[in-house]
Design a protein around this motif. Structure first.
Motif, PDB file in Angstrom:
ATOM      1  N   GLU A   1      44.543 -81.716  52.705  1.00 18.78           N
ATOM      2  CA  GLU A   1      45.585 -82.609  52.221  1.00 18.78           C
ATOM      3  C   GLU A   1      45.057 -83.993  51.828  1.00 18.78           C
ATOM      4  O   GLU A   1      45.833 -84.937  51.713  1.00 18.78           O
ATOM      5  CB  GLU A   1      46.678 -82.751  53.285  1.00 18.78           C
ATOM      6  CG  GLU A   1      47.410 -81.452  53.523  1.00 18.78           C
ATOM      7  CD  GLU A   1      48.672 -81.614  54.341  1.00 18.78           C
ATOM      8  OE1 GLU A   1      48.650 -82.357  55.330  1.00 18.78           O
ATOM      9  OE2 GLU A   1      49.674 -80.985  53.978  1.00 18.78           O
TER      10      GLU A   1
ATOM     11  N   LEU B   1      56.190 -75.086  53.105  1.00 14.74           N
ATOM     12  CA  LEU B   1      54.870 -74.573  53.496  1.00 14.74           C
ATOM     13  C   LEU B   1      54.572 -74.982  54.934  1.00 14.74           C
ATOM     14  O   LEU B   1      54.674 -76.160  55.282  1.00 14.74           O
ATOM     15  CB  LEU B   1      53.772 -75.113  52.577  1.00 14.74           C
ATOM     16  CG  LEU B   1      53.748 -74.578  51.154  1.00 14.74           C
ATOM     17  CD1 LEU B   1      52.647 -75.252  50.347  1.00 14.74           C
ATOM     18  CD2 LEU B   1      53.572 -73.075  51.135  1.00 14.74           C
TER      19      LEU B   1
ATOM     20  N   ASP C   1      54.595 -78.874  55.187  1.00 12.33           N
ATOM     21  CA  ASP C   1      55.757 -79.521  55.781  1.00 12.33           C
ATOM     22  C   ASP C   1      55.618 -79.587  57.299  1.00 12.33           C
ATOM     23  O   ASP C   1      56.093 -80.528  57.920  1.00 12.33           O
ATOM     24  CB  ASP C   1      57.034 -78.760  55.389  1.00 12.33           C
ATOM     25  CG  ASP C   1      57.242 -78.782  53.883  1.00 12.33           C
ATOM     26  OD1 ASP C   1      57.582 -79.852  53.360  1.00 12.33           O
ATOM     27  OD2 ASP C   1      57.036 -77.731  53.236  1.00 12.33           O
TER      28      ASP C   1
ATOM     29  N   PHE D   1      43.821 -75.026  46.004  1.00  8.24           N
ATOM     30  CA  PHE D   1      44.630 -76.182  45.646  1.00  8.24           C
ATOM     31  C   PHE D   1      45.648 -75.865  44.555  1.00  8.24           C
ATOM     32  O   PHE D   1      46.779 -76.345  44.603  1.00  8.24           O
ATOM     33  CB  PHE D   1      43.736 -77.370  45.300  1.00  8.24           C
ATOM     34  CG  PHE D   1      42.894 -77.777  46.485  1.00  8.24           C
ATOM     35  CD1 PHE D   1      43.456 -78.465  47.541  1.00  8.24           C
ATOM     36  CD2 PHE D   1      41.565 -77.409  46.568  1.00  8.24           C
ATOM     37  CE1 PHE D   1      42.709 -78.812  48.658  1.00  8.24           C
ATOM     38  CE2 PHE D   1      40.793 -77.744  47.680  1.00  8.24           C
ATOM     39  CZ  PHE D   1      41.378 -78.441  48.724  1.00  8.24           C
TER      40      PHE D   1
ATOM     41  N   ASN E   1      46.746 -84.603  48.383  1.00  3.46           N
ATOM     42  CA  ASN E   1      48.130 -84.187  48.219  1.00  3.46           C
ATOM     43  C   ASN E   1      48.647 -83.588  49.527  1.00  3.46           C
ATOM     44  O   ASN E   1      47.972 -82.758  50.123  1.00  3.46           O
ATOM     45  CB  ASN E   1      48.205 -83.150  47.095  1.00  3.46           C
ATOM     46  CG  ASN E   1      49.603 -82.972  46.563  1.00  3.46           C
ATOM     47  OD1 ASN E   1      50.557 -83.520  47.097  1.00  3.46           O
ATOM     48  ND2 ASN E   1      49.720 -82.188  45.502  1.00  3.46           N
ATOM     49  N   LYS E   2      49.830 -83.984  49.956  1.00  7.53           N
ATOM     50  CA  LYS E   2      50.413 -83.412  51.172  1.00  7.53           C
ATOM     51  C   LYS E   2      51.106 -82.107  50.798  1.00  7.53           C
ATOM     52  O   LYS E   2      52.059 -82.105  50.030  1.00  7.53           O
ATOM     53  CB  LYS E   2      51.411 -84.380  51.806  1.00  7.53           C
ATOM     54  CG  LYS E   2      52.048 -83.787  53.038  1.00  7.53           C
ATOM     55  CD  LYS E   2      52.548 -84.829  53.980  1.00  7.53           C
ATOM     56  CE  LYS E   2      53.316 -84.308  55.143  1.00  7.53           C
ATOM     57  NZ  LYS E   2      52.875 -83.158  55.827  1.00  7.53           N
ATOM     58  N   TYR E   3      50.604 -81.023  51.333  1.00  7.90           N
ATOM     59  CA  TYR E   3      51.163 -79.705  51.032  1.00  7.90           C
ATOM     60  C   TYR E   3      52.063 -79.184  52.146  1.00  7.90           C
ATOM     61  O   TYR E   3      53.110 -78.606  51.878  1.00  7.90           O
ATOM     62  CB  TYR E   3      50.037 -78.688  50.806  1.00  7.90           C
ATOM     63  CG  TYR E   3      49.159 -79.006  49.621  1.00  7.90           C
ATOM     64  CD1 TYR E   3      49.618 -78.826  48.322  1.00  7.90           C
ATOM     65  CD2 TYR E   3      47.870 -79.494  49.798  1.00  7.90           C
ATOM     66  CE1 TYR E   3      48.815 -79.115  47.236  1.00  7.90           C
ATOM     67  CE2 TYR E   3      47.059 -79.784  48.710  1.00  7.90           C
ATOM     68  CZ  TYR E   3      47.536 -79.588  47.430  1.00  7.90           C
ATOM     69  OH  TYR E   3      46.745 -79.874  46.364  1.00  7.90           O
TER      70      TYR E   3
ATOM     71  N   LEU F   1      48.461 -73.853  46.379  1.00  5.77           N
ATOM     72  CA  LEU F   1      49.376 -74.708  47.139  1.00  5.77           C
ATOM     73  C   LEU F   1      50.258 -75.542  46.217  1.00  5.77           C
ATOM     74  O   LEU F   1      51.467 -75.671  46.439  1.00  5.77           O
ATOM     75  CB  LEU F   1      48.592 -75.604  48.095  1.00  5.77           C
ATOM     76  CG  LEU F   1      47.841 -74.903  49.231  1.00  5.77           C
ATOM     77  CD1 LEU F   1      46.946 -75.892  49.966  1.00  5.77           C
ATOM     78  CD2 LEU F   1      48.792 -74.198  50.182  1.00  5.77           C
ATOM     79  N   THR F   2      49.671 -76.096  45.176  1.00  6.38           N
ATOM     80  CA  THR F   2      50.413 -76.932  44.229  1.00  6.38           C
ATOM     81  C   THR F   2      51.496 -76.130  43.513  1.00  6.38           C
ATOM     82  O   THR F   2      52.633 -76.593  43.373  1.00  6.38           O
ATOM     83  CB  THR F   2      49.449 -77.554  43.194  1.00  6.38           C
ATOM     84  OG1 THR F   2      48.505 -78.371  43.887  1.00  6.38           O
ATOM     85  CG2 THR F   2      50.192 -78.383  42.164  1.00  6.38           C
TER      86      THR F   2
ATOM     87  N   SER G   1      51.595 -74.465  57.915  1.00  9.92           N
ATOM     88  CA  SER G   1      50.285 -73.992  58.366  1.00  9.92           C
ATOM     89  C   SER G   1      50.446 -73.534  59.813  1.00  9.92           C
ATOM     90  O   SER G   1      51.019 -74.253  60.629  1.00  9.92           O
ATOM     91  CB  SER G   1      49.273 -75.131  58.280  1.00  9.92           C
ATOM     92  OG  SER G   1      48.095 -74.794  58.968  1.00  9.92           O
TER      93      SER G   1
ATOM     94  N   LYS H   1      54.296 -74.742  46.189  1.00 14.57           N
ATOM     95  CA  LYS H   1      55.051 -75.780  46.922  1.00 14.57           C
ATOM     96  C   LYS H   1      56.476 -76.008  46.401  1.00 14.57           C
ATOM     97  O   LYS H   1      57.396 -76.135  47.203  1.00 14.57           O
ATOM     98  CB  LYS H   1      54.240 -77.081  46.917  1.00 14.57           C
ATOM     99  CG  LYS H   1      54.904 -78.235  47.607  1.00 14.57           C
ATOM    100  CD  LYS H   1      54.863 -78.082  49.090  1.00 14.57           C
ATOM    101  CE  LYS H   1      55.449 -79.313  49.761  1.00 14.57           C
ATOM    102  NZ  LYS H   1      56.067 -78.989  51.016  1.00 14.57           N
TER     103      LYS H   1
END
Length: 167
Positions: free
Chosen positions: A62, A43, A69, A31, A65-67, A34-35, A45, A38
């Motif tokens: 997620e 990003l 795109d 986390f 938090n939406k990581y 990713l934070t 997947s 970003k």
């Protein structure tokens, strides 16, 4: 930045095959990785798994938090022989501006210059690979490389030593 799911960001441990009971292990530092990454990139997947399998895992990542795109699944892969391969040239981005991270090099064999092979994650709580990867990526992003394939070439020693664990 294109990120694989299984054995790269997570490990799904099957406890009982008959009841489908399993435990989802997030790779340590997932986390914060990713934070912190970003703000510097898009990003994506990209898993070789089916959407039905992967979407609930991505939703779990997620939760707060939406990581990502975009999320790509097996159906977005190309078939090479008997394998599903992630051809990132089909994503529609400048190939000099894209990096794929996967624990299996054969998954990005069509785009080797863009790939980072990461040490596989099988649930080890002491794993620090994402933290090491973040340090390398932050150096690359802050240096403002126009061609990320050149950056990966320049950092290949650090990548092999700290992320692939081949050094």
């Amino acid at each position: 930045l294109v990120l694989d799911l299984d054995e790269t960001l997570i490990n799904l441990e099957i406890k009982d095959i008959n009841s489908n009971k399993c435990i989802l292990h997030f790779r340590p530092d997932l986390f914060s990785f990713l934070t912190d990454i970003k703000p510097f990139c898009e990003l994506i997947s990209f898993t070789s798994a089916s959407k039905e399998y992967a979407r609930p895992i991505i939703n779990e990542i997620e939760l707060k938090n939406k990581y990502f795109d975009y999320c790509l699944f097996r159906e977005h892969s190309v078939i090479c022989g008997n394998d599903f391969v992630k051809d990132i040239s089909r994503i529609g981005r400048d190939m000099k501006k894209i990096i794929i991270i996967d624990n299996m090099e054969e998954n990005f064999r069509l785009n080797k210059k863009n790939g980072i092979k990461i040490y596989p994650f099988y649930g080890d709580e002491n794993d620090n690979i994402l933290n090491e990867l973040k340090k390398i990526l932050m150096m690359i992003f802050k240096q403002g490389y126009e061609d990320l394939t050149l950056a990966l070439e320049n950092y290949s020693y650090e990548i092999k030593k700290k992320v692939t664990l081949e050094g």
